[in-house]
Design a protein around this motif. Structure first.
Motif, PDB file in Angstrom:
ATOM      1  N   PHE A 243      67.129 -13.533  -0.031  1.00  0.00           N
ATOM      2  CA  PHE A 243      68.153 -14.556   0.171  1.00  0.00           C
ATOM      3  C   PHE A 243      69.333 -14.287  -0.757  1.00  0.00           C
ATOM      4  O   PHE A 243      69.155 -13.893  -1.911  1.00  0.00           O
ATOM      5  CB  PHE A 243      67.586 -15.947  -0.110  1.00  0.00           C
ATOM      6  CG  PHE A 243      66.462 -16.351   0.803  1.00  0.00           C
ATOM      7  CD1 PHE A 243      66.741 -16.838   2.071  1.00  0.00           C
ATOM      8  CD2 PHE A 243      65.142 -16.229   0.404  1.00  0.00           C
ATOM      9  CE1 PHE A 243      65.712 -17.220   2.922  1.00  0.00           C
ATOM     10  CE2 PHE A 243      64.108 -16.597   1.241  1.00  0.00           C
ATOM     11  CZ  PHE A 243      64.385 -17.091   2.515  1.00  0.00           C
ATOM     12  N   ASP A 244      70.509 -14.536  -0.239  1.00  0.00           N
ATOM     13  CA  ASP A 244      71.716 -14.283  -1.031  1.00  0.00           C
ATOM     14  C   ASP A 244      71.890 -15.273  -2.168  1.00  0.00           C
ATOM     15  O   ASP A 244      72.415 -14.935  -3.223  1.00  0.00           O
ATOM     16  CB  ASP A 244      72.957 -14.318  -0.128  1.00  0.00           C
ATOM     17  CG  ASP A 244      72.988 -13.170   0.861  1.00  0.00           C
ATOM     18  OD1 ASP A 244      72.378 -12.116   0.558  1.00  0.00           O
ATOM     19  OD2 ASP A 244      73.608 -13.335   1.926  1.00  0.00           O
ATOM     20  N   ASP A 245      71.471 -16.512  -1.922  1.00  0.00           N
ATOM     21  CA  ASP A 245      71.641 -17.539  -2.949  1.00  0.00           C
ATOM     22  C   ASP A 245      70.630 -18.656  -2.724  1.00  0.00           C
ATOM     23  O   ASP A 245      69.870 -18.648  -1.752  1.00  0.00           O
ATOM     24  CB  ASP A 245      73.068 -18.094  -2.943  1.00  0.00           C
ATOM     25  CG  ASP A 245      73.518 -18.575  -1.567  1.00  0.00           C
ATOM     26  OD1 ASP A 245      72.659 -19.082  -0.804  1.00  0.00           O
ATOM     27  OD2 ASP A 245      74.711 -18.461  -1.258  1.00  0.00           O
ATOM     28  N   SER A 247      71.070 -21.808  -1.938  1.00  0.00           N
ATOM     29  CA  SER A 247      71.322 -22.634  -0.754  1.00  0.00           C
ATOM     30  C   SER A 247      70.720 -22.029   0.502  1.00  0.00           C
ATOM     31  O   SER A 247      70.105 -22.729   1.322  1.00  0.00           O
ATOM     32  CB  SER A 247      72.828 -22.841  -0.562  1.00  0.00           C
ATOM     33  OG  SER A 247      73.356 -23.668  -1.575  1.00  0.00           O
ATOM     34  N   SER A 248      70.879 -20.739   0.678  1.00  0.00           N
ATOM     35  CA  SER A 248      70.326 -20.089   1.869  1.00  0.00           C
ATOM     36  C   SER A 248      68.801 -20.074   1.831  1.00  0.00           C
ATOM     37  O   SER A 248      68.144 -20.121   2.882  1.00  0.00           O
ATOM     38  CB  SER A 248      70.869 -18.666   2.002  1.00  0.00           C
ATOM     39  OG  SER A 248      70.508 -17.871   0.891  1.00  0.00           O
ATOM     40  N   VAL A 251      66.681 -23.401   3.300  1.00  0.00           N
ATOM     41  CA  VAL A 251      66.543 -23.717   4.728  1.00  0.00           C
ATOM     42  C   VAL A 251      65.066 -23.639   5.150  1.00  0.00           C
ATOM     43  O   VAL A 251      64.403 -22.624   4.971  1.00  0.00           O
ATOM     44  CB  VAL A 251      67.385 -22.761   5.591  1.00  0.00           C
ATOM     45  CG1 VAL A 251      67.192 -23.083   7.074  1.00  0.00           C
ATOM     46  CG2 VAL A 251      68.850 -22.842   5.203  1.00  0.00           C
ATOM     47  N   ASP A 269      71.997 -29.103   0.716  1.00  0.00           N
ATOM     48  CA  ASP A 269      70.830 -28.215   0.625  1.00  0.00           C
ATOM     49  C   ASP A 269      69.566 -28.942   1.073  1.00  0.00           C
ATOM     50  O   ASP A 269      68.740 -28.389   1.810  1.00  0.00           O
ATOM     51  CB  ASP A 269      70.643 -27.722  -0.811  1.00  0.00           C
ATOM     52  CG  ASP A 269      71.767 -26.834  -1.295  1.00  0.00           C
ATOM     53  OD1 ASP A 269      72.337 -26.098  -0.461  1.00  0.00           O
ATOM     54  OD2 ASP A 269      72.073 -26.872  -2.505  1.00  0.00           O
ATOM     55  N   THR A 272      68.915 -29.258   4.795  1.00  0.00           N
ATOM     56  CA  THR A 272      68.479 -28.069   5.531  1.00  0.00           C
ATOM     57  C   THR A 272      66.980 -27.813   5.399  1.00  0.00           C
ATOM     58  O   THR A 272      66.454 -26.907   6.046  1.00  0.00           O
ATOM     59  CB  THR A 272      69.227 -26.815   5.037  1.00  0.00           C
ATOM     60  OG1 THR A 272      68.814 -26.501   3.703  1.00  0.00           O
ATOM     61  CG2 THR A 272      70.728 -27.014   5.082  1.00  0.00           C
TER      62      THR A 272
END
Length: 387
Positions: A243-245, A247-248, A251, A269, A272
């Protein structure tokens, strides 16, 4: 209470602890029994049978609370002297809540081998070591080496204490949202001492869908910027997705466990996440997300490390009763199996968990007794296995 009032109170008493005599010494006869010449009888006996020191001296009931002040929650590296009020305060809690005698000690921030050797050299004076506020990764090295060097229990509250209480809360949170504990998808943000220990215990309990983050982003088994202990827990996780960060990564997750810093998570956040999100925002003094913001994002269960809100996940639920139990047994190690049994005992104190009550309160009746009894029961089970 203002800063000035706090300083005045502690200055008035020169701290929060003192030494209290167990015997009166008001005349020659009492002097002879408590000290000379009577003490020679005890010294000669212990010379022949060193193990009897625990029966006839304070060493059999005294816990050493040791810090170097290198990783104090919310304050960072404030040095050995700065760390002293923390361990002194916890020593007070040991005595007040559990009747356990503990003495606060500080060590300079010396190399690991010297730190361990120093404690080994004084270990005959104590029934156990409680390590506190020591930065990672040296805290892992110190605990591992000290356990090998001494024959008394070694417990690091930032590791084992945090892991125990997080697991206790998560057991009941899973019941509330009607999801199997082992099926939970978890993001754990903050892979320091407490984060690594919590991840280890969750993995041992079968919670292996762990996505791990720290200050430099996601932790992978081959992340060069992270230490071997962080990489090892990442290796045991079933999650291999990148994951890039943060927040992503949120999910579709069931749980967020924050052992990091303030305001890293948003209501967006939380929205999601999977149905009935569980948020453990445990940073102090300010959580990873304000409970009101988490609720606005749709969180079903919210826990923090603060007494200001419901569901306080705090080590104080574990350590007083844990050592009270250890001192009544011959256990020499705090293993993950013991941690799990304590966590389950704490969880079972809440007969009908609900969103605002997944874990006992710090001052609820029976917390110390429940934890101590779980330690005693565990020791008995180990004896039965050995028979």
């Amino acid at each position: 209470m203002t800063d000035e009032e706090i300083l005045s109170l502690h200055a008035q008493h020169h701290g929060v602890l003192n030494m209290a005599p167990q015997m009166a010494v008001h005349n020659r006869e009492e002097l002879g029994k408590a000290y000379t010449p009577g003490v020679a009888v005890i010294s000669k006996l212990i010379e022949r049978y060193p193990e009897l020191k625990d029966k006839y001296t304070l060493s059999g009931k005294l816990v050493a609370m040791v810090t170097d002040g290198s990783a104090v929650l919310g304050l960072g590296n404030i040095g050995p002297a700065g760390g002293l009020p923390i361990v002194e305060g916890k020593a007070l809690l040991y005595k007040d809540l559990a009747g356990v005698d503990a003495i606060p000690l500080t060590l300079d921030q010396v190399p690991v081998a010297e730190f361990v050797q120093t404690l080994k050299n004084i270990s005959k004076s104590f029934a156990g070591f409680h390590l506190e506020d020591i930065e990672a990764p040296r805290c892992f090295e110190i605990e591992e080496q000290l356990r090998q060097a001494v024959d008394i229990p070694v417990y690091h509250d930032d590791q084992e204490g945090t892991a125990i209480v997080v697991l206790a809360g998560l057991i009941n949170a899973a019941k509330v949202v009607q999801k199997p504990l082992t099926d939970l998808k978890v993001v754990l943000n903050g892979l320091g001492a407490s984060g690594v220990a919590t991840a280890r215990l969750l993995i041992k309990m079968g919670v292996k869908q762990l996505t791990l983050f720290d200050i430099d982003g996601q932790v992978h088994p081959d992340s060069p910027e992270y230490n071997q202990y962080q990489r090892e827990v990442a290796q045991e996780s079933l999650v291999q997705e990148h994951f890039d960060d943060l927040s992503s990564a949120m999910v579709g997750q069931d749980v967020f466990i924050g052992l990091s810093t303030a305001d890293v998570l948003t209501a967006a956040d939380v929205r999601t996440m999977a149905k009935d999100p569980i948020i453990f925002a445990l940073a102090n003094p300010k959580p990873e997300i304000d409970p009101a913001v988490a609720k606005d994002g749709g969180a079903t269960i919210i826990a923090t490390g603060s007494s200001q809100y419901p569901n306080q996940v705090n080590n104080i639920l574990a350590f007083p009763g844990l050592y009270k139990g250890l001192l009544q047994t011959d256990l020499k190690q705090v293993t993950w199996e013991l941690e799990a049994q304590i966590a389950q005992a704490l969880a079972q104190m809440i007969s009908q968990p609900e969103p605002a009550k997944i874990i006992p309160g710090v001052f609820d009746d029976g917390v110390v007794t429940t934890v101590a009894q779980s330690v005693i029961d565990f020791a008995k089970s180990q004896h039965r296995k050995g028979d």
